[in-house]
Structures are given as structure tokens and as C-alpha cells.
Write a protein that holds these residues in place. Structure first.
Motif, mmCIF file in Angstrom:
data_model
loop_
_atom_site.group_PDB
_atom_site.id
_atom_site.type_symbol
_atom_site.label_atom_id
_atom_site.label_comp_id
_atom_site.label_asym_id
_atom_site.label_seq_id
_atom_site.Cartn_x
_atom_site.Cartn_y
_atom_site.Cartn_z
ATOM 1 N N ASP A 34 -0.202 -3.527 6.841
ATOM 2 C CA ASP A 34 -0.129 -2.965 8.190
ATOM 3 C C ASP A 34 1.195 -2.231 8.350
ATOM 4 O O ASP A 34 2.225 -2.632 7.771
ATOM 5 C CB ASP A 34 -0.225 -4.065 9.246
ATOM 6 N N LEU A 35 1.185 -1.145 9.131
ATOM 7 C CA LEU A 35 2.390 -0.387 9.434
ATOM 8 C C LEU A 35 2.609 -0.370 10.939
ATOM 9 O O LEU A 35 1.659 -0.502 11.722
ATOM 10 C CB LEU A 35 2.264 1.051 8.918
ATOM 11 N N VAL A 68 -7.426 4.517 6.139
ATOM 12 C CA VAL A 68 -6.501 4.164 7.210
ATOM 13 C C VAL A 68 -7.308 3.911 8.467
ATOM 14 O O VAL A 68 -8.070 4.777 8.920
ATOM 15 C CB VAL A 68 -5.475 5.287 7.459
ATOM 16 N N SER A 69 -7.168 2.708 8.999
ATOM 17 C CA SER A 69 -7.863 2.338 10.227
ATOM 18 C C SER A 69 -6.822 1.847 11.226
ATOM 19 O O SER A 69 -6.309 0.724 11.089
ATOM 20 C CB SER A 69 -8.904 1.250 9.949
ATOM 21 N N ARG A 83 -5.642 0.569 3.681
ATOM 22 C CA ARG A 83 -6.323 -0.049 2.538
ATOM 23 C C ARG A 83 -6.376 0.965 1.403
ATOM 24 O O ARG A 83 -6.834 2.092 1.598
ATOM 25 C CB ARG A 83 -7.734 -0.505 2.914
ATOM 26 N N ILE A 84 -5.924 0.530 0.239
ATOM 27 C CA ILE A 84 -5.763 1.430 -0.898
ATOM 28 C C ILE A 84 -6.423 0.809 -2.125
ATOM 29 O O ILE A 84 -6.410 -0.410 -2.305
ATOM 30 C CB ILE A 84 -4.255 1.670 -1.189
ATOM 31 N N GLN A 85 -6.982 1.665 -2.965
ATOM 32 C CA GLN A 85 -7.322 1.248 -4.325
ATOM 33 C C GLN A 85 -6.397 2.011 -5.256
ATOM 34 O O GLN A 85 -6.204 3.221 -5.108
ATOM 35 C CB GLN A 85 -8.787 1.532 -4.656
ATOM 36 N N SER A 86 -5.836 1.279 -6.223
ATOM 37 C CA SER A 86 -4.823 1.870 -7.091
ATOM 38 C C SER A 86 -5.045 1.438 -8.530
ATOM 39 O O SER A 86 -5.384 0.286 -8.800
ATOM 40 C CB SER A 86 -3.423 1.432 -6.634
ATOM 41 N N SER A 87 -4.816 2.369 -9.452
ATOM 42 C CA SER A 87 -4.899 2.036 -10.878
ATOM 43 C C SER A 87 -3.598 1.432 -11.398
ATOM 44 O O SER A 87 -3.543 0.941 -12.526
ATOM 45 C CB SER A 87 -5.261 3.286 -11.694
ATOM 46 N N ASP A 88 -2.555 1.459 -10.583
ATOM 47 C CA ASP A 88 -1.279 0.833 -10.926
ATOM 48 C C ASP A 88 -0.647 0.341 -9.624
ATOM 49 O O ASP A 88 0.132 1.041 -8.974
ATOM 50 C CB ASP A 88 -0.356 1.835 -11.631
#
Length: 311
Positions: free
Chosen positions: A238-239, A259-260, A265-270
Motif C-alpha cells: 500500500d502507498l 493499481v487499485s 499488486r505486481i508480478q515480477s520475475s525478480d
């Protein structure tokens, strides 16, 4: 000195096998060079988007369709021979139930036709339909009809149980009871193969997950292995204040961004690099969580990667 023999995968009996199997409908290859093996006591989930070839694969396994190329074996014989011998029980989406008969009469007929039948009362109880045994089949709800189909699939002592979307229409308690019964079947050495759109079921129930896409086998492993193969991880936080989506979209290793409000919420390969860059933007994330992908997200990632190769 005593020598102990160590069993290898080749020592374990084969329940069913596909050897470079293909099946086409006109120009569409529903199954394309499929090779896989099922072994005793496995609970195997068959996953894939619509049109992936799941139903055709099950039809080939049950001898309802014949392959254009390759070979399908069930207990060392053709599918139909294994079914006639009573070694296979099936619960399919297609096909209706006999009407104007009671549940008990229909299950009794299935038991009488099976080479190795179970007592009718046991079959009714296992499927959770004892209380509706006297009800006409055409008066059943969707969930009740599914449980009757399950009763028919387990009317005898079959070694392989094939289920196509088995819990469609069942409520939560019925689904839980159904899978408890399936675990018992597997614990007794039977092989259970099921196709489902409920990926949480596959994650919770299956010893092994098969992912089909355009008739090809993309992944074969435990749910944990399938998740690990997808590679990405989930990052959420949260920001406070205004959220700069443009800056967030430029984060390294980002594969998706949602972004809600003030929740990101992020998906990341690293994930390490992504989180480090978040702080590098001068942001102070609260409630930061980093976790592996669930089976559903991993499934989407694997199939989308395959589509990207074809683009």
C-alpha cells in the motif's frame, strides 16, 4: 552383505499411456503429439484453457474417439478392452442421464452391468445420494445430478477413475465431500484423472498437474513445480498519497501491474530487484508482501508465454 533392490520409474506398472498421439478435426489439431504416462495411486489434474484438447484427450483415453496418429493404451490393452473388463470408471460432462427412473434404479443398473460391482447401498452412500435414492432422475438439481454421475463412475471396483469437470454445480460442502472420497480412492491404489476449471482444486488435491495448450503438453509436475516453473513472484503493498502508475510501470523485472486505489499488486520475475527499485523511487510501501504465484497465476503465465512464442 545384503543387496536391496531399488525400484525405478520403469518398474512401476503403467495404468495408461499416450505415445505421440494426435487427433485432428479438419484443420484443427485438438491433440498434437501427446505423450504421457499415468501410474497407480496418482491423483492427476488435467488443466488447460478452452480448446486446449482436454475433452478430446479424455475421449481418446476412454476409447470414445480413435487417434489419427500414435497409440493409447490402458492397462496394457486398448481402452475399450480395459473398459469392458471393468477397470475404468468415467464421469463425463457430455451425455444425459436416463429419465423416469429413480436414482437407486439407475445406480442399480450400473452395478449390475459392472464386472466387479460394489453393493448398491455402498455406491449410493459414497456418492452422497442415499437420501435422494427414491427421487426420479429428471427431478434432480444440477449438483445432485453430478453426484449421481459420480455414483455411476464408481459402481464397480475400477482401477482408473476419469472425471471431466466433476464438481460443476456442486456447492462447497458437496465439493469437499467429493474430494475426500477421491482421496480415499487414491489411497486404495486407484488412479484418479480429472479435468477441471477450478484451479484451486487442482492445487489442493492433485499429486501431479498436466497443463495442455493447443493439444500439446506444456507442463507436467507437482503443483509446486508448476508454480516454480512460471518464475514470477507476487509483490503487493500500500502507498500513501498520489500513486504514480507511470513510474511503477517502469520498475525492473515487472511482468504485470495492477493499481487499485492505493494498493499496488505486481508480478515480477525478480522480486528483489523490483522491491529495491520501489524504495529507490523514494516510496515507502506499507504492508509489503512477497509470495510465489498461485497455481492459477502460474497457469496463466505458462500459457501466455506459449501464445507469445506463436505470435
Amino acid at each position: 552383505m545384503t543387496t536391496t533392490a531399488v525400484a525405478t520409474a520403469t518398474d512401476v506398472p503403467v495404468v495408461a499411456g499416450f505415445e505421440q498421439v494426435s487427433k485432428a478435426y479438419g484443420s484443427v489439431r485438438a491433440v498434437d503429439g501427446l505423450s504421457l504416462t499415468l501410474r497407480p495411486g496418482e491423483t492427476v489434474a488435467l488443466l488447460g484453457p478452452n480448446g486446449a484438447g482436454k475433452s478430446t484427450t479424455l475421449d481418446l483415453l476412454l476409447g470414445l474417439k480413435q487417434p489419427d496418429e500414435g497409440r493409447v493404451t490402458v492397462f496394457g490393452t486398448g481402452p475399450r478392452e480395459a473398459i469392458v473388463a471393468g477397470r475404468v470408471g468415467a464421469m463425463l460432462q457430455s451425455g444425459g442421464l436416463m429419465e423416469d427412473v429413480t436414482v437407486a434404479e439407475l445406480v442399480g443398473l450400473a452395478c449390475s452391468l459392472h464386472p466387479r460391482p460394489h453393493p448398491v447401498s455402498d455406491v449410493l452412500a459414497r456418492a452422497g445420494v442415499t437420501q435422494i435414492a427414491d427421487r426420479k432422475v429428471n427431478k434432480l438439481s444440477g449438483g445432485q445430478a453430478q453426484r449421481v454421475r459420480f455414483a455411476l463412475a464408481t459402481a464397480g471396483d475400477s482401477d482408473l477413475i476419469v472425471l471431466d469437470e466433476p464438481t460443476t454445480g456442486m456447492d462447497v460442502s458437496a465439493r469437499q465431500a467429493f474430494w475426500a472420497t477421491m482421496r480415499e480412492q487414491a489411497d486404495q491404489g486407484r488412479t484418479v484423472l480429472f479435468a477441471t476449471h477450478y484451479l484451486e482444486e487442482a492445487d489442493a488435491i492433485a499429486d501431479r498437474v498436466l497443463v495442455l495448450h493447443r493439444g500439446r503438453l506444456l507442463a507436467d509436475g507437482t503443483a509446486a513445480e508448476i508454480k516454480a516453473r512460471a518464475g514470477a513472484r507476487r509483490v503487493s503493498f500500500d502507498l500513501t498519497g498520489a500513486v504514480d502508475e507511470t513510474a511503477l510501470a517502469a520498475l525492473p523485472a515487472l511482468t504485470s501491474l495492477d493499481v487499485s486505489g492505493q494498493t499496488v499488486r505486481i508480478q515480477s520475475s525478480d522480486a528483489d530487484a523490483t522491491v529495491h527499485a520501489v524504495y529507490g523511487l523514494g516510496l515507502y510501501p506499507r504492508n509489503l508482501e512477497v509470495a510465489g504465484l498461485g497455481l492459477e497465476q502460474a497457469f496463466v503465465a505458462i500459457t501466455e508465454a506459449e501464445e507469445a512464442k506463436r505470435a
